[in-house]
Design an enzyme around this catalytic site. Structure first.
Site, PDB file in Angstrom:
ATOM      1  N   GLN A 279       0.846  -1.194   0.000  1.00  0.00           N
ATOM      2  CA  GLN A 279       0.000   0.000   0.000  1.00  0.00           C
ATOM      3  C   GLN A 279       0.884   1.248   0.000  1.00  0.00           C
ATOM      4  OE1 GLN A 279      -3.169  -0.328  -0.379  1.00  0.00           O
ATOM      5  NE2 GLN A 279      -3.724  -2.314   0.431  1.00  0.00           N
ATOM      6  N   CYS A 402     -10.216  -0.337  -3.983  1.00  0.00           N
ATOM      7  CA  CYS A 402      -9.646   0.963  -4.348  1.00  0.00           C
ATOM      8  C   CYS A 402     -10.432   1.584  -5.503  1.00  0.00           C
ATOM      9  CB  CYS A 402      -8.165   0.830  -4.689  1.00  0.00           C
ATOM     10  SG  CYS A 402      -7.853  -0.323  -6.019  1.00  0.00           S
TER      11      CYS A 402
HETATM   12  C1  LIG Z   1      -4.988  -4.231  -3.924  1.00  0.00           C
HETATM   13  S1  LIG Z   1      -3.715  -5.402  -3.812  1.00  0.00           S
HETATM   14  C2  LIG Z   1      -3.946  -6.017  -2.164  1.00  0.00           C
HETATM   15  C3  LIG Z   1      -2.774  -6.673  -1.540  1.00  0.00           C
HETATM   16  C4  LIG Z   1      -2.814  -6.891  -0.043  1.00  0.00           C
HETATM   17  N1  LIG Z   1      -4.106  -7.248   0.458  1.00  0.00           N
HETATM   18  C5  LIG Z   1      -2.260  -5.692   0.681  1.00  0.00           C
HETATM   19  O1  LIG Z   1      -3.002  -4.990   1.348  1.00  0.00           O
HETATM   20  O2  LIG Z   1      -1.047  -5.463   0.551  1.00  0.00           O
HETATM   21  C6  LIG Z   1      -4.290  -6.627  -4.876  1.00  0.00           C
HETATM   22  C7  LIG Z   1      -3.406  -7.841  -5.008  1.00  0.00           C
HETATM   23  O3  LIG Z   1      -4.080  -8.814  -5.788  1.00  0.00           O
HETATM   24  C8  LIG Z   1      -3.155  -9.466  -6.624  1.00  0.00           C
HETATM   25  N2  LIG Z   1      -3.966 -10.060  -7.719  1.00  0.00           N
HETATM   26  C9  LIG Z   1      -4.436  -9.442  -8.833  1.00  0.00           C
HETATM   27  N3  LIG Z   1      -5.205 -10.293  -9.545  1.00  0.00           N
HETATM   28  C10 LIG Z   1      -5.225 -11.473  -8.866  1.00  0.00           C
HETATM   29  C11 LIG Z   1      -5.842 -12.721  -9.089  1.00  0.00           C
HETATM   30  N4  LIG Z   1      -6.607 -12.930 -10.170  1.00  0.00           N
HETATM   31  N5  LIG Z   1      -5.643 -13.704  -8.203  1.00  0.00           N
HETATM   32  C12 LIG Z   1      -4.856 -13.495  -7.108  1.00  0.00           C
HETATM   33  N6  LIG Z   1      -4.242 -12.316  -6.833  1.00  0.00           N
HETATM   34  C13 LIG Z   1      -4.428 -11.313  -7.693  1.00  0.00           C
HETATM   35  C14 LIG Z   1      -2.170  -8.383  -7.006  1.00  0.00           C
HETATM   36  O4  LIG Z   1      -0.953  -8.919  -7.427  1.00  0.00           O
HETATM   37  C15 LIG Z   1      -2.057  -7.595  -5.701  1.00  0.00           C
HETATM   38  O5  LIG Z   1      -1.022  -8.097  -4.904  1.00  0.00           O
END
Ligand SMILES: C[S@@+](CC[C@H](N)C(=O)[O-])C[C@H]1O[C@@H](n2cnc3c(N)ncnc32)[C@H](O)[C@@H]1O
Length: 445
Positions: A279, A402
């Protein structure tokens, strides 16, 4: 009927999803960027379509008392910020309205309350990561840039006010170094500079078609400017081979210094690498994480879908019986596994893969009695994932988003399948921009 190039006085009645003002002229919608609700402004109509027009402010006839001086010289050109002209209190009101509108209009939850936005302790200089596009100007000098709104036209900048000072210093050092040492041909191969600065340590990734030259000299200059040593700075090269807009993809080569930032948040040791998601506003990150952990009941099984580098999963693991994190980026899952090891967590399993494929497999293994945490990227939750959720019906869902629009769309589907919204709390993760993070608690009806 409005026509292009017309000049007209309008009264701003409301705000749009990108924080722009909205006026109505004989019922016809006029979007006015950088205008505040209640203001009367003279606009120059720069665009008209069948359904709306866009007006550019040319004079403030009756300015709002919430209008403030803007610190950034490229404000209005750069696409990053949309709310520097508002007092912070007004910006928070605008953001609450953006979330409300999405929940009401896209989600169809017309009576749903939205809490006041939780503000950030830092309204400028809060971003711990920046990705600067690099361009060569007409004089053959490299420029560190941002993109103009809704385009890929470069805006040359000296520093970005919402980004941490140390990141701006690194960008400045890089620009000056390149302009001294690189040939024009070499400069043209440079595409992006990505800098992360957390807890006094920096990771710098040069995205370029060719391996950076004399990077050991650059590394020394950066250490000197920041007053740090080689245990606090990492330099990387990301080889840019495809001609697309993705910034960090393909092979990343570690050049010098540290490979990860090792730090501690909320009692958990954390490792952040150039590729892993983290973040960008640490104050708000901690406020949201506290809220999510509070939403988990003692002794529950929790699935943390879209788990990134695993910090949230680790925090939840202190309270939960067991936690399963699912994350698609292998590097982030690696970080999450070392976080688990460093913190001696034995009730956390990190799964690398796509939530849409891994969640159904996981449910076969652990059953249906769990709390689901969702923290997807901007596009929201995949429809296949929603179908899995509605097939399983976990007790509680804690959704961090977000993007109010994809959140509202997903909530509509989730609630049709048997859930009710308990609470919506927006958080100002991205002050000065039109972006807003939201946390939603859902329970099974
Ligand atoms: C908004 S971030 C949230 C990360 C974590 N919860 C944090 O607060 O640090 C979204 C995460 O989802 C992962 N992501 C995107 N598409 C995905 C998918 N289809 N399956 C699993 N993870 C995914 C991204 O790589 C990223 O790390």
């Amino acid at each position: 009927m409005l026509v292009k190039n017309q000049e007209i006085d309008v009264v701003i009645e409301s705000v749009g999803s990108d924080a722009q003002g909205i006026a109505r002229v004989d019922g016809f919608v006029v979007f006015v960027p950088f205008a505040i609700k209640g203001e009367t402004v003279k606009v120059h109509i720069i665009k008209t379509t069948k359904n709306y027009a866009v007006g550019k402010i040319i004079a403030l006839i009756k300015p709002s008392k919430e209008r403030v001086n803007v610190p950034c010289p490229v404000y209005g050109k750069c696409g990053g910020c949309a709310l520097q002209h508002c007092s912070y209190q007004e910006a928070l009101k605008v953001k609450k309205q953006i979330v409300k509108d999405a929940i009401h209009k896209i989600g169809g939850f017309y009576d749903q309350e939205v809490n006041d936005v939780v503000g950030s302790n830092y309204c400028y200089g809060y971003r711990n990561k920046a990705s600067f596009p690099l361009f060569v100007n007409n004089d053959g000098d490299l420029e560190v840039c941002m993109f103009r709104g809704l385009s890929h036209d470069p805006i040359y900048i000296n520093d970005c006010h919402i980004t941490m000072t140390h990141i701006n210093i690194i960008a400045e050092i890089f620009k000056n170094f390149v302009n001294k040492v690189y040939s024009l041909e070499q400069k043209n191969k440079l595409k992006h500079l990505v800098v992360r600065y957390i807890d006094g340590k920096a990771l710098v990734t040069i995205v370029s078609q060719e391996k950076p030259i004399k990077f050991d000299n650059l590394f020394d200059l950066m250490m000197k400017a920041l007053g740090i040593n080689e245990n606090m700075l990492g330099l990387f090269w990301c080889k840019k081979s495809k001609d697309n807009n993705v910034i960090l993809e393909g092979e990343i080569t570690h050049l010098l210094g540290i490979r990860n930032i090792l730090t501690e948040f909320m009692g958990i040791s954390v490792e952040v690498s150039p590729l892993s998601f983290f973040q960008i506003n640490i104050d708000i990150m901690q406020k949201i994480y506290k809220e999510v952990v509070q939403g988990v009941k003692e002794g529950q099984v929790v699935v943390d879908a879209y788990s990134g580098a695993g910090l949230l999963s680790a925090l939840i693991s202190k309270k939960a019986k067991s936690v399963y994190g699912i994350e698609i980026v292998p590097e982030a899952t690696k970080n999450a596994n070392s976080l688990k090891k460093q913190n001696n967590i034995d009730n956390l399993v990190n799964i690398n893969g796509d939530v849409s494929q891994e969640l159904p497999k996981l449910v076969e293994k652990i059953g249906k009695d769990f709390t689901l945490v969702l923290d997807p990227p901007r596009k929201g939750v995949d429809e296949r994932v929603i179908n899995t959720i509605l097939g399983v019906l976990p007790k509680n869902i804690l959704y961090v988003s977000c993007n109010p629009a994809s959140l509202a769309r997903d909530l509509k589907m989730i609630c049709k399948g048997g859930y009710k919204i308990e609470e919506i709390i927006p958080f100002d993760m991205f002050p000065q921009t039109a972006h807003i993070e939201s946390f939603v608690k859902l329970s099974k009806m």
